[in-house]
Design an enzyme around this catalytic site. Structure first.
Site, mmCIF file in Angstrom:
data_model
loop_
_atom_site.group_PDB
_atom_site.id
_atom_site.type_symbol
_atom_site.label_atom_id
_atom_site.label_comp_id
_atom_site.label_asym_id
_atom_site.label_seq_id
_atom_site.Cartn_x
_atom_site.Cartn_y
_atom_site.Cartn_z
ATOM 1 N N CYS A 173 -3.247 7.919 6.888
ATOM 2 C CA CYS A 173 -2.480 7.179 5.596
ATOM 3 C C CYS A 173 -3.101 7.443 4.296
ATOM 4 O O CYS A 173 -2.408 7.498 3.237
ATOM 5 C CB CYS A 173 -2.253 5.694 5.929
ATOM 6 S SG CYS A 173 -1.565 5.277 7.394
ATOM 7 N N HIS A 192 6.913 4.309 4.103
ATOM 8 C CA HIS A 192 5.579 4.669 4.193
ATOM 9 C C HIS A 192 5.394 5.997 5.226
ATOM 10 O O HIS A 192 5.166 5.956 6.385
ATOM 11 C CB HIS A 192 4.537 3.709 4.791
ATOM 12 C CG HIS A 192 3.322 3.870 5.111
ATOM 13 N ND1 HIS A 192 2.504 5.006 4.479
ATOM 14 C CD2 HIS A 192 2.341 3.142 5.914
ATOM 15 C CE1 HIS A 192 1.235 4.934 4.968
ATOM 16 N NE2 HIS A 192 1.168 4.025 5.770
ATOM 17 N N CYS A 208 -4.983 1.577 3.037
ATOM 18 C CA CYS A 208 -5.889 1.462 4.191
ATOM 19 C C CYS A 208 -5.310 2.542 5.118
ATOM 20 O O CYS A 208 -4.413 3.247 5.025
ATOM 21 C CB CYS A 208 -5.592 0.052 4.857
ATOM 22 S SG CYS A 208 -3.850 -0.253 5.331
#
Length: 393
Positions: free
Chosen positions: A88, A349, A378
């Protein structure tokens, strides 16, 4: 030390899983932005020293998706490119690598960002290379395993959020309320045209008729309420509180920016948006990966010689409502400054793109009153990355 500036920053709309971008490869989304940045800045493509793009789910796309995006985006074959995978954090790590290459004097101009098409991630048949002798075989979902599974504990990222729920005593109502607020802020921002300056529409050719032009994020939902979210079942464990409604979605999209030395920007008469002040990365126990931004934020602030109170706006990736609530328990962030246009729970996302997406959204909020911003994400496997930027003066 060389000052590194951000001279252009754009993103595509974010598509939902199986939505408008389901047939558009990640590298085409990236190429759209590269082409747009070159056109908007008037930059000679041959002056770009390198292209660095984050992309997590690379299987089946072909060699080095960043190179594909660069070539399809109109850059000459002399401009090198490479692809970054820090899950991510990939998009923001790409920008950090661009920053580092400029500080060291290796590069002057870098295109950096992230791209992802989770809808196109393939199913894998492991151990099939030399055939099967007998018995049943199964497929592995590359999106789930390579993008959303903690390899150390062999469970979904959602369980890491449930672990934080238990550790910090976070209620289901808190999570649902947070998610509703994210949606409401995103709805307002979308209706008021607050994303228009950062979004580059994507044209999708059709077999018949005119191309479809995608101009808005598909995941933003009106009429979401805590009451409606409370009816959703737990997504990851029977007695859990993390649901599809208070977690980020599975999405497709890209974000890109032009990273330059200040001297080169002046030489080319390109007006920067912001200065990159510093970065921070941090690691924690993978089972509670969502708390890692605390350490990353602290390091980024220290390297930028700033305090938390100096930050005017925060763009923090909302992997899960529980995750960001846990981070807030530690950092005690001013709510009126956090994700003021909504976050990933509403917007989506696309994992390899999100690190660049949050920074793009942040940059388009900087003005004479909002001068300093911080962004963080994160990262699966127990990591996080953060960056601090300031309006260019």
């Amino acid at each position: 030390m060389t000052r590194v500036v951000l001279a252009a920053a754009y993103r595509t709309p974010i598509g939902v899983f199986g939505g408008a971008f389901k047939d558009v490869p990640a590298y085409d989304l990236g190429a759209t932005l590269i082409e747009h940045i070159i056109k908007e800045t008037g930059l000679n493509p041959s002056e770009i020293d390198e292209v660095i793009i984050g992309n997590v789910l690379q299987a089946g796309q072909g060699q080095n998706p960043a190179r594909i995006a660069a070539m399809k985006g109109g850059l000459p074959e002399t401009v090198p490119a490479f692809t970054v995978n820090k899950v991510c954090g990939s998009g923001l790590k790409s920008i950090q690598l661009a920053y580092q290459s400029i500080v060291t004097g290796e590069n002057d101009i870098v295109l950096a960002g992230g791209m992802e098409n989770m809808s196109q991630s393939p199913m894998l048949v492991n151990n099939s290379r030399f055939g099967f002798k007998m018995g049943h075989q199964s497929m592995v979902d590359s999106m789930v395993y390579d993008g959303l599974t903690d390899v150390f504990n062999q469970y979904h990222m959602g369980i890491t959020a449930e672990n934080l729920v238990e550790q910090y005593g976070i209620s289901r109502e808190e999570q649902d309320t947070f998610a509703v607020n994210s949606q409401h802020k995103a709805v307002r921002a979308q209706q008021n045209g607050e994303f228009d300056s950062e979004i580059v529409p994507v044209s999708i050719p059709q077999r018949k008729g005119e191309p479809i032009l995608v101009t808005k994020d598909e995941g933003v939902r009106e009429n979401v309420s805590v009451e409606k979210l409370s009816r959703l079942r737990p997504a990851f464990k029977k007695d859990g509180t993390v649901t599809a409604g208070n977690a980020s979605g599975i999405n497709d999209g890209a974000a890109m920016m032009l990273v330059m030395s200040e001297d080169k920007a002046k030489e080319l008469n390109i007006e920067p948006l912001a200065v990159l002040d510093g970065f921070g990365s941090h690691g924690v126990d993978p089972s509670i990966m969502g708390i890692a931004p605390v350490g990353a934020v602290e390091k980024a602030l220290k390297r930028s010689k700033k305090e938390l109170s100096d930050i005017d706006v925060f763009e923090l990736n909302e992997a899960f409502a529980a995750q960001l609530l846990a981070v807030d328990r530690e950092l005690k962030l001013p709510p009126e400054k956090v994700n003021v246009k909504g976050g990933a729970i509403a917007l989506g996302h696309p994992i390899g793109a999100s690190g660049a997406r949050v920074l793009v959204t942040l940059l388009h909020q900087l003005n004479d009153e909002v001068e300093t911003g911080l962004t963080s994400l994160c990262i699966g496997g127990g990591q996080a990355i953060a960056a601090v930027v300031s309006k260019y003066k």
